[in-house]
Scaffold this motif. Structure first.
Motif, short mmCIF file in Angstrom:
data_model
loop_
_atom_site.label_atom_id
_atom_site.label_comp_id
_atom_site.label_asym_id
_atom_site.label_seq_id
_atom_site.Cartn_x
_atom_site.Cartn_y
_atom_site.Cartn_z
N MET A 76 0.85 -1.19 0.00
CA MET A 76 0.00 0.00 0.00
C MET A 76 0.89 1.24 0.00
O MET A 76 0.96 1.99 0.96
N ARG A 77 1.57 1.46 -1.09
CA ARG A 77 2.58 2.51 -1.16
C ARG A 77 2.00 3.92 -1.32
O ARG A 77 2.60 4.88 -0.89
N ASP A 78 0.85 4.03 -1.94
CA ASP A 78 0.40 5.38 -2.31
C ASP A 78 -1.05 5.68 -1.92
O ASP A 78 -1.59 6.67 -2.37
N HIS A 79 -1.66 4.87 -1.11
CA HIS A 79 -3.09 5.05 -0.82
C HIS A 79 -3.34 5.40 0.63
O HIS A 79 -4.27 4.92 1.25
N TYR A 80 -2.50 6.27 1.17
CA TYR A 80 -2.69 6.72 2.56
C TYR A 80 -2.45 8.22 2.63
O TYR A 80 -1.75 8.81 1.81
N LEU A 81 -3.08 8.85 3.62
CA LEU A 81 -2.89 10.27 3.90
C LEU A 81 -2.63 10.44 5.38
O LEU A 81 -3.12 9.66 6.20
#
Length: 105
Positions: free
Chosen positions: A78-83
Motif C-alpha cells: 500500500m505505497r500510495d493510498h494513505y494520507l
C-alpha cells in the motif's frame, strides 16, 4: 526552525475556500487550489480505483510510530493510498520535509 516556521506560515494550509485565503490575491488563491498538500487534491491523487484512502492522524510526538506505520504499509504493497492528517504544525513541517502525503485539517 525559525526559517521553516516563516516559510510554512506563508504556505496555504487549507482548501481554497477557507476564510483565511479570502483576502489573498487571485494568484495566491489559484496556487492554493493546486497546492499539493490540500485534502481535495490528495484524495484525488491517492485514492484507489474503488475510491479507498487510508487516513491516519498524528502529532509530532508520534512521528516515530508514523514512520514505522508507513514502512509497514509499503511492505504490504500500500505505497500510495494513505494520507496523514497533521494535528500540529511540527508534524506538518516534518511530513512535508520527508515527502509524506500530509495535510493540516
Amino acid at each position: 526552525t525559525r526559517y521553516l516556521q516563516r516559510t510554512l506560515s506563508v504556505l496555504p494550509l487549507g482548501l481554497p475556500s477557507t476564510p483565511i485565503l479570502g483576502s489573498h490575491s487571485r494568484a495566491v488563491r489559484a496556487a492554493a487550489a493546486r497546492w499539493r498538500y490540500n485534502l481535495a487534491m490528495m484524495l484525488k491523487n491517492h485514492a484507489t480505483a474503488d475510491r479507498f484512502v487510508l487516513l491516519t492522524a498524528v502529532n509530532y510526538d508520534y512521528r516515530g510510530h508514523l514512520s514505522n506505520f508507513i514502512c509497514n504499509l509499503q511492505r504490504t504493497g500500500m505505497r500510495d493510498h494513505y494520507l496523514v492528517a497533521a494535528l500540529d504544525a511540527d508534524i506538518y513541517e516534518w511530513g512535508v520535509l520527508n515527502g509524506l502525503s500530509v495535510y493540516m485539517p
